[in-house]
Structure formats: structure tokens, C-alpha cells
Design a protein around this motif. Structure first.
Motif, PDB file in Angstrom:
ATOM      1  N   ILE A 120      45.598  18.205 -57.224  1.00 27.42           N
ATOM      2  CA  ILE A 120      44.755  19.373 -57.485  1.00 27.42           C
ATOM      3  C   ILE A 120      45.576  20.660 -57.411  1.00 27.42           C
ATOM      4  CG2 ILE A 120      43.810  19.906 -55.179  1.00 27.42           C
ATOM      5  CD1 ILE A 120      41.017  20.025 -56.749  1.00 27.42           C
ATOM      6  N   VAL A 121      46.579  20.680 -56.542  1.00 26.14           N
ATOM      7  CA  VAL A 121      47.480  21.839 -56.490  1.00 26.14           C
ATOM      8  C   VAL A 121      48.241  21.950 -57.810  1.00 26.14           C
ATOM      9  CG1 VAL A 121      49.549  22.784 -55.388  1.00 26.14           C
ATOM     10  CG2 VAL A 121      47.667  21.911 -53.977  1.00 26.14           C
ATOM     11  N   ASN A 122      48.768  20.842 -58.295  1.00 26.13           N
ATOM     12  CA  ASN A 122      49.493  20.856 -59.565  1.00 26.13           C
ATOM     13  C   ASN A 122      48.579  21.256 -60.725  1.00 26.13           C
ATOM     14  OD1 ASN A 122      51.886  20.075 -58.330  1.00 26.13           O
ATOM     15  ND2 ASN A 122      51.529  17.902 -58.683  1.00 26.13           N
ATOM     16  N   LEU A 123      47.341  20.818 -60.699  1.00 25.20           N
ATOM     17  CA  LEU A 123      46.360  21.212 -61.712  1.00 25.20           C
ATOM     18  C   LEU A 123      46.148  22.723 -61.678  1.00 25.20           C
ATOM     19  CD1 LEU A 123      44.080  20.057 -63.743  1.00 25.20           C
ATOM     20  CD2 LEU A 123      42.565  20.430 -61.799  1.00 25.20           C
ATOM     21  N   ALA A 124      45.974  23.258 -60.484  1.00 25.92           N
ATOM     22  CA  ALA A 124      45.755  24.704 -60.344  1.00 25.92           C
ATOM     23  C   ALA A 124      46.972  25.502 -60.790  1.00 25.92           C
ATOM     24  CB  ALA A 124      45.392  25.043 -58.896  1.00 25.92           C
ATOM     25  N   VAL A 125      48.160  25.011 -60.498  1.00 27.80           N
ATOM     26  CA  VAL A 125      49.374  25.686 -60.945  1.00 27.80           C
ATOM     27  C   VAL A 125      49.436  25.675 -62.474  1.00 27.80           C
ATOM     28  CG1 VAL A 125      51.903  25.509 -61.012  1.00 27.80           C
ATOM     29  CG2 VAL A 125      50.695  25.282 -58.824  1.00 27.80           C
ATOM     30  N   ALA A 126      49.172  24.533 -63.067  1.00 30.45           N
ATOM     31  CA  ALA A 126      49.252  24.404 -64.523  1.00 30.45           C
ATOM     32  C   ALA A 126      48.232  25.274 -65.246  1.00 30.45           C
ATOM     33  CB  ALA A 126      49.070  22.940 -64.922  1.00 30.45           C
ATOM     34  N   TYR A 127      47.065  25.455 -64.632  1.00 32.64           N
ATOM     35  CA  TYR A 127      45.983  26.188 -65.298  1.00 32.64           C
ATOM     36  C   TYR A 127      45.636  27.498 -64.581  1.00 32.64           C
ATOM     37  CZ  TYR A 127      45.380  22.101 -68.192  1.00 32.64           C
ATOM     38  OH  TYR A 127      45.594  21.079 -69.093  1.00 32.64           O
ATOM     39  N   GLN A 128      46.573  28.055 -63.827  1.00 31.59           N
ATOM     40  CA  GLN A 128      46.264  29.255 -63.050  1.00 31.59           C
ATOM     41  C   GLN A 128      45.877  30.445 -63.914  1.00 31.59           C
ATOM     42  OE1 GLN A 128      49.374  30.468 -60.382  1.00 31.59           O
ATOM     43  NE2 GLN A 128      50.976  30.086 -61.878  1.00 31.59           N
ATOM     44  N   ASN A 129      46.411  30.547 -65.135  1.00 30.61           N
ATOM     45  CA  ASN A 129      46.023  31.657 -66.004  1.00 30.61           C
ATOM     46  C   ASN A 129      44.560  31.587 -66.412  1.00 30.61           C
ATOM     47  OD1 ASN A 129      48.482  32.986 -65.958  1.00 30.61           O
ATOM     48  ND2 ASN A 129      49.280  31.833 -67.694  1.00 30.61           N
ATOM     49  N   ILE A 130      44.015  30.392 -66.496  1.00 32.15           N
ATOM     50  CA  ILE A 130      42.582  30.230 -66.788  1.00 32.15           C
ATOM     51  C   ILE A 130      41.783  30.403 -65.504  1.00 32.15           C
ATOM     52  CG2 ILE A 130      40.823  28.622 -67.625  1.00 32.15           C
ATOM     53  CD1 ILE A 130      43.146  27.275 -69.259  1.00 32.15           C
ATOM     54  N   LEU A 131      42.242  29.766 -64.438  1.00 30.20           N
ATOM     55  CA  LEU A 131      41.493  29.802 -63.180  1.00 30.20           C
ATOM     56  C   LEU A 131      41.415  31.200 -62.572  1.00 30.20           C
ATOM     57  CD1 LEU A 131      42.715  26.464 -61.570  1.00 30.20           C
ATOM     58  CD2 LEU A 131      40.534  26.916 -62.729  1.00 30.20           C
ATOM     59  N   LYS A 132      42.367  32.069 -62.885  1.00 25.90           N
ATOM     60  CA  LYS A 132      42.317  33.421 -62.325  1.00 25.90           C
ATOM     61  C   LYS A 132      41.186  34.246 -62.938  1.00 25.90           C
ATOM     62  CE  LYS A 132      45.755  35.607 -65.323  1.00 25.90           C
ATOM     63  NZ  LYS A 132      47.105  36.144 -65.394  1.00 25.90           N
ATOM     64  N   THR A 133      40.555  33.738 -63.987  1.00 28.40           N
ATOM     65  CA  THR A 133      39.466  34.470 -64.645  1.00 28.40           C
ATOM     66  C   THR A 133      38.088  34.100 -64.103  1.00 28.40           C
ATOM     67  OG1 THR A 133      39.143  32.853 -66.431  1.00 28.40           O
ATOM     68  CG2 THR A 133      40.840  34.556 -66.776  1.00 28.40           C
ATOM     69  N   VAL A 134      38.034  33.181 -63.140  1.00 24.67           N
ATOM     70  CA  VAL A 134      36.753  32.732 -62.588  1.00 24.67           C
ATOM     71  C   VAL A 134      36.761  32.909 -61.069  1.00 24.67           C
ATOM     72  CG1 VAL A 134      36.406  31.075 -64.471  1.00 24.67           C
ATOM     73  CG2 VAL A 134      37.480  30.310 -62.347  1.00 24.67           C
ATOM     74  N   ASN A 135      35.605  32.778 -60.462  1.00 24.16           N
ATOM     75  CA  ASN A 135      35.492  32.788 -59.005  1.00 24.16           C
ATOM     76  C   ASN A 135      35.757  31.374 -58.509  1.00 24.16           C
ATOM     77  OD1 ASN A 135      34.550  35.515 -59.002  1.00 24.16           O
ATOM     78  ND2 ASN A 135      32.558  34.743 -59.615  1.00 24.16           N
ATOM     79  N   LEU A 136      36.744  31.235 -57.646  1.00 26.83           N
ATOM     80  CA  LEU A 136      37.123  29.918 -57.141  1.00 26.83           C
ATOM     81  C   LEU A 136      36.613  29.704 -55.722  1.00 26.83           C
ATOM     82  CD1 LEU A 136      40.812  29.686 -58.397  1.00 26.83           C
ATOM     83  CD2 LEU A 136      38.796  28.561 -59.361  1.00 26.83           C
ATOM     84  N   TYR A 137      36.134  28.498 -55.484  1.00 27.29           N
ATOM     85  CA  TYR A 137      35.663  28.059 -54.179  1.00 27.29           C
ATOM     86  C   TYR A 137      36.338  26.732 -53.889  1.00 27.29           C
ATOM     87  CZ  TYR A 137      32.031  31.515 -54.922  1.00 27.29           C
ATOM     88  OH  TYR A 137      31.370  32.693 -55.159  1.00 27.29           O
ATOM     89  N   ALA A 138      36.641  26.482 -52.627  1.00 22.23           N
ATOM     90  CA  ALA A 138      37.296  25.219 -52.274  1.00 22.23           C
ATOM     91  C   ALA A 138      37.001  24.881 -50.825  1.00 22.23           C
ATOM     92  CB  ALA A 138      38.802  25.319 -52.494  1.00 22.23           C
ATOM     93  N   THR A 139      37.191  23.609 -50.516  1.00 24.19           N
ATOM     94  CA  THR A 139      37.149  23.213 -49.123  1.00 24.19           C
ATOM     95  C   THR A 139      38.424  23.739 -48.460  1.00 24.19           C
ATOM     96  OG1 THR A 139      38.011  21.070 -49.850  1.00 24.19           O
ATOM     97  CG2 THR A 139      35.647  21.203 -49.405  1.00 24.19           C
ATOM     98  N   GLY A 140      38.428  23.791 -47.136  1.00 17.32           N
ATOM     99  CA  GLY A 140      39.455  24.501 -46.377  1.00 17.32           C
ATOM    100  C   GLY A 140      40.893  24.194 -46.688  1.00 17.32           C
ATOM    101  N   THR A 141      41.318  22.967 -46.470  1.00 18.36           N
ATOM    102  CA  THR A 141      42.720  22.619 -46.658  1.00 18.36           C
ATOM    103  C   THR A 141      43.105  22.693 -48.124  1.00 18.36           C
ATOM    104  OG1 THR A 141      42.562  21.157 -44.750  1.00 18.36           O
ATOM    105  CG2 THR A 141      44.471  20.867 -46.180  1.00 18.36           C
ATOM    106  N   THR A 142      42.252  22.185 -49.000  1.00 22.43           N
ATOM    107  CA  THR A 142      42.533  22.231 -50.434  1.00 22.43           C
ATOM    108  C   THR A 142      42.699  23.679 -50.888  1.00 22.43           C
ATOM    109  OG1 THR A 142      41.341  20.160 -50.813  1.00 22.43           O
ATOM    110  CG2 THR A 142      41.653  21.594 -52.723  1.00 22.43           C
ATOM    111  N   GLY A 143      41.797  24.539 -50.464  1.00 21.82           N
ATOM    112  CA  GLY A 143      41.868  25.951 -50.828  1.00 21.82           C
ATOM    113  C   GLY A 143      43.124  26.621 -50.328  1.00 21.82           C
TER     114      GLY A 143
END
Length: 131
Positions: A15-38
Motif C-alpha cells: 500500500i505504501v508503494n501504491l501511494a508512492v506510485a499514485y501520489q500525484n492523484i492521491l494528493k487531490t483527495v482527502n486521505l484517511y487511514a488506519t494508524g500504522t498504515t497512515g
């Protein structure tokens, strides 16, 4: 748009690698996560993430409450179907509430990538927000 990110222990690197790969898209939304994952995603990407409790302490249920209150648009819960740990959150309840409220949910990388790309291209019609 509100997007939740959750992962079983053995899927946290994914999930970290997914977020890194798609961070330009994900930075346009409000992100929520469980503690350690976040924490791990924020550290790797610099993205702003609202962090709930860790999964074993109910973070997945906090996200489920947002789904039930029509406050979540997309859930990505990368699960480990083969070696989930006893303390890992149970995906069943979250899948059920997403299905009840018609919220798209991905439980593996292939579906997560497809939903993120569809979100980027405006191909997913998210429900209008009441607030």
C-alpha cells in the motif's frame, strides 16, 4: 472526495508503494487511514492523511462509520488472504458496509490501481455529498 487506505501487516509495503506510485492523484483527495498504515504512507510520500486508530484498536471500524454516514467515497483495504495475523482487522464487516452503501472497495492491488485510475479520469460517479 474521501479515500480510505488500510492494509494488513503483510500488505503494508504494497500500500505504501501504491501511494508512492499514485501520489500525484492521491494528493487531490482527502486521505484517511488506519494508524500504522497512515504513518508509513505519510512518511514515504509526504501526503496529508487523517489517521484513525490502528486496525487492532478499531481504526477499520472508524472508517466503516464514515462509510455508514455517507462520508467515504472509496476504500482500499489491501488484505492478506493467506497469512493474515490475529490482530489484523477483519475485512468482512467493512466489505459489508461498503456494499450496503454502494461505496467502491478494493481488496487487492489490481483493483486498487483500476479504481485510482478511474477516479483520476472521472470515470467513477461518486455520490453527491450532503455536507
Amino acid at each position: 472526495m474521501n479515500v480510505a487506505l488500510i492494509a494488513h501487516d503483510n500488505k503494508k509495503d504494497d500500500i505504501v508503494n501504491l501511494a508512492v506510485a499514485y501520489q500525484n492523484i492521491l494528493k487531490t483527495v482527502n486521505l484517511y487511514a488506519t494508524g500504522t498504515t497512515g504513518s508509513r504512507i505519510a512518511e514515504a510520500t509526504g501526503l496529508t492523511i487523517h489517521r484513525f486508530q490502528s486496525g487492532p484498536y478499531g481504526g477499520d471500524q472508524q472508517i466503516g462509520a464514515m462509510v455508514a454516514n455517507d462520508e467515504m467515497d472509496l476504500v482500499i483495504f489491501l488484505r492478506d488472504p493467506l497469512t493474515a495475523q490475529p490482530h489484523d482487522p477483519d475485512i468482512t464487516a467493512l466489505l459489508r458496509i461498503c456494499d450496503v452503501h454502494n461505496v467502491p472497495v478494493a481488496s487487492n492491488l489490481a483493483t486498487a490501481e483500476a479504481l485510482i485510475r478511474a477516479m483520476e479520469q472521472g470515470l467513477i460517479n461518486f455520490k453527491p455529498r450532503s455536507n
